[in-house]
Design an enzyme around this catalytic site. Structure first.
Site, PDB file in Angstrom:
ATOM      1  N   ARG A  76     -47.681  -8.765   5.839  1.00 40.49           N
ATOM      2  CA  ARG A  76     -48.690  -9.577   6.517  1.00 40.49           C
ATOM      3  C   ARG A  76     -50.073  -9.190   6.050  1.00 40.49           C
ATOM      4  O   ARG A  76     -50.355  -8.008   5.816  1.00 40.49           O
ATOM      5  CB  ARG A  76     -48.602  -9.380   8.034  1.00 40.49           C
ATOM      6  CG  ARG A  76     -47.472 -10.217   8.610  1.00 40.49           C
ATOM      7  CD  ARG A  76     -47.407 -10.106  10.084  1.00 40.49           C
ATOM      8  NE  ARG A  76     -47.224  -8.715  10.472  1.00 40.49           N
ATOM      9  CZ  ARG A  76     -47.231  -8.329  11.736  1.00 40.49           C
ATOM     10  NH1 ARG A  76     -47.425  -9.202  12.702  1.00 40.49           N
ATOM     11  NH2 ARG A  76     -47.046  -7.071  12.043  1.00 40.49           N
ATOM     12  N   SER A 140     -45.114   1.327   5.640  1.00 37.04           N
ATOM     13  CA  SER A 140     -44.167   1.961   6.563  1.00 37.04           C
ATOM     14  C   SER A 140     -43.022   2.682   5.866  1.00 37.04           C
ATOM     15  O   SER A 140     -41.846   2.309   6.002  1.00 37.04           O
ATOM     16  CB  SER A 140     -43.631   0.898   7.511  1.00 37.04           C
ATOM     17  OG  SER A 140     -44.715   0.216   8.077  1.00 37.04           O
ATOM     18  N   ASP A 194     -46.554   2.593  10.162  1.00 39.62           N
ATOM     19  CA  ASP A 194     -46.516   1.601  11.248  1.00 39.62           C
ATOM     20  C   ASP A 194     -46.490   2.226  12.645  1.00 39.62           C
ATOM     21  O   ASP A 194     -47.012   1.666  13.610  1.00 39.62           O
ATOM     22  CB  ASP A 194     -45.338   0.617  11.085  1.00 39.62           C
ATOM     23  CG  ASP A 194     -43.999   1.289  10.832  1.00 39.62           C
ATOM     24  OD1 ASP A 194     -43.959   2.529  10.717  1.00 39.62           O
ATOM     25  OD2 ASP A 194     -42.987   0.574  10.733  1.00 39.62           O
TER      26      ASP A 194
HETATM   27  C1  GLC Z   1     -38.529   4.165   7.972  1.00 42.43           C
HETATM   28  C2  GLC Z   1     -39.761   4.735   7.259  1.00 42.43           C
HETATM   29  C3  GLC Z   1     -40.847   5.087   8.254  1.00 42.43           C
HETATM   30  C4  GLC Z   1     -41.145   3.906   9.154  1.00 42.43           C
HETATM   31  C5  GLC Z   1     -39.868   3.425   9.823  1.00 42.43           C
HETATM   32  C6  GLC Z   1     -40.093   2.215  10.724  1.00 42.43           C
HETATM   33  O1  GLC Z   1     -37.949   5.175   8.725  1.00 42.43           O
HETATM   34  O2  GLC Z   1     -39.392   5.876   6.502  1.00 42.43           O
HETATM   35  O3  GLC Z   1     -42.024   5.508   7.587  1.00 42.43           O
HETATM   36  O4  GLC Z   1     -42.106   4.270  10.116  1.00 42.43           O
HETATM   37  O5  GLC Z   1     -38.912   3.080   8.843  1.00 42.43           O
HETATM   38  O6  GLC Z   1     -40.565   1.117  10.018  1.00 42.43           O
END
Ligand code: GLC
Length: 449
Positions: A76, A140, A194
């Site tokens: 996004r 993320s 995230d």
């Molecule tokens: C995976 C990633 C992590 C993220 C999570 C949720 O575990 O390694 O960084 O926060 O997914 O999206």
């Protein structure tokens, strides 16, 4: 033994295999806190405890910020306005899907795609929403940060296997791609996970918020920690609060059953993300598929010819579990002829067993972090949670709450599980605002106010 007797025996066996009772939860919490301690001290641990170089907002941050949010296959680009009184509104947004092919492409190709999305967003919204040239990047994946605006990707998770990015600074890669798109006057002001975005988004309006959690395709959490308790942060005042990304998906002091082991073996990252593979949306469908195949093989469900409907890896998703549990006839919608109400009931029961374990483990992980911050749970903790499992899966929240009640009785009321939709994206803007007065690469700490 009768057919139904054999079926019942098999279900009891599955309930045991996927059980996560109070005693297991207590052991889990103690191992989890042990790993937190080791990770914070900079010792070998399955919890990476990554400092984000940012503290919580105070609610008076304001301005308009642009954010780029890569959570998985969803990307996004948006602008967010912060009103300085805890109110945040998305002023423009566009969603893109990362093509499957890019999940296995080169880093150059993936980051060029991100930069093209920013450019096309700007084409759409150039007149009103692009005054801010400070970009917040929510990425993320497990990234070790050394400043609020730089960080090295440790390794890919959630099915990504893009070459040439692990071990590299993802902010530098984004900045290079932006300049290849002639977006030269953009500055990536902040990089965030995230979970951190979700915490920041909620906290902007609710100062009691002290945990950000994702329960979606992947799972993870963050919380604020005193800099003095984090290894290698001697350049930051020790009472300063820094949000720590646990990367709890990789927690490995939890027993796997035979289905968890089979799933792990066939995954892109065997041995890694053990907790994530038991809890998150990306894997629940696959666990269900493996259990159903086993039931067909044992002759307690459907018949051997119907095996073909469950042959393809990852052909079931968490949505299948959630629809089955909600009583939908998903076997017919999958085009499997001649199934009975009993077949559907068994499918619903297996889905419940798998998803209830996921919710109970997630609750225990939250409990471990909350009791790390507040051993006797004396105050209210507002916990910002985003992700489709928590938002959409029937009973997921209820199952989490009953685990907390079993653990803490009346004190469990101090856990306020708050759905924070869009948290990571809105939070990215809050991060950019906070980062403007924090600690960035090549600069001194400027966060004391
Ligand atoms: C995976 C990633 C992590 C993220 C999570 C949720 O575990 O390694 O960084 O926060 O997914 O999206």
């Amino acid at each position: 033994m009768t057919d139904s007797g054999q079926k019942e025996k098999m279900m009891t066996h599955l309930e045991e295999l996927f059980g996560f009772d109070l005693e297991q939860a207590r052991t889990f919490i103690s191992f989890f806190q042990d790993e937190m301690k080791r990770g914070l001290a900079g010792n070998q641990s399955s919890l990476k405890m990554i400092p984000s170089y940012i503290g919580r907002p105070i609610g008076s941050e304001q301005g308009e910020y642009m954010a780029l949010d890569l959570g998985g296959t969803n990307l996004r680009v948006l602008t967010v306005r912060l009103d300085g009184r805890g109110g945040a509104s998305v002023t423009a947004a566009r969603r893109f899907t990362v093509p499957q092919s890019l999940m296995h492409a080169t880093g150059h190709e993936l980051f060029d795609f991100l930069a093209r999305c920013v450019s096309s967003f700007l084409d759409d919204h150039s007149s009103k929403n692009t005054r801010s040239r400070h970009l917040a990047f929510t990425f993320s994946f497990p990234v070790v940060q050394n400043a609020v605006n730089s960080g090295i990707l440790l390794r890919w998770t959630k099915g990504f296997a893009v070459s040439g990015v692990e071990g590299k600074d993802v902010v530098a890669m984004l900045a290079d791609a932006l300049s290849r798109q002639c977006l030269k006057n953009f500055r990536v002001a902040a990089l965030a996970n995230d979970t951190v975005g979700t915490l920041m988004a909620k906290c902007y309006a609710d100062p009691d918020c002290d945990m950000g959690v994702i329960l979606g395709t992947g799972t993870n959490a963050c919380y604020p920690e005193k800099a003095g308790r984090i290894a290698n942060m001697s350049n930051v005042p020790e009472n300063r609060e820094i949000i720590v990304n646990l990367e709890w998906g990789d927690f490995n002091r939890i027993e796997q059953n035979i289905f968890d082991q089979a799933l792990d073996r066939q995954s892109l990252n065997p041995g890694a993300q053990r907790l994530e593979k038991m809890v998150s949306g990306m894997y629940l469908g696959e666990l269900l598929r493996l259990v159903l195949l086993n039931l067909i093989e044992k002759g307690v469900w459907l018949n051997p010819e119907q095996r073909c409907h469950f042959q393809r890896i990852h052909s079931l998703s968490s949505e299948h579990l959630s629809r089955a549990e909600a009583g939908e006839d998903i076997l017919s919608s999958m085009g499997i002829p001649g199934t009975t109400k009993e077949d559907a009931a068994l499918l619903a029961r297996v889905s419940h067993i798998i998803a209830a374990r996921a919710a109970r483990i997630a609750a225990a992980a939250i409990a471990a972090v909350v009791t790390w911050m507040d051993e006797n749970i004396e105050k209210r903790h507002s916990i910002a949670i985003d992700g489709s499992l928590f938002e959409k899966y029937p009973q997921f929240r209820t199952n989490m709450e009953s685990m907390l009640v079993e653990l803490y009785g009346g004190r469990s009321a101090h856990f306020d599980l708050c759905l924070t939709p869009d948290g990571s994206a809105v939070g990215a803007a809050v991060i950019a605002a906070v980062a403007a007065k924090t600690y960035t690469r090549d600069e001194e700490w400027v966060g004391d106010s």
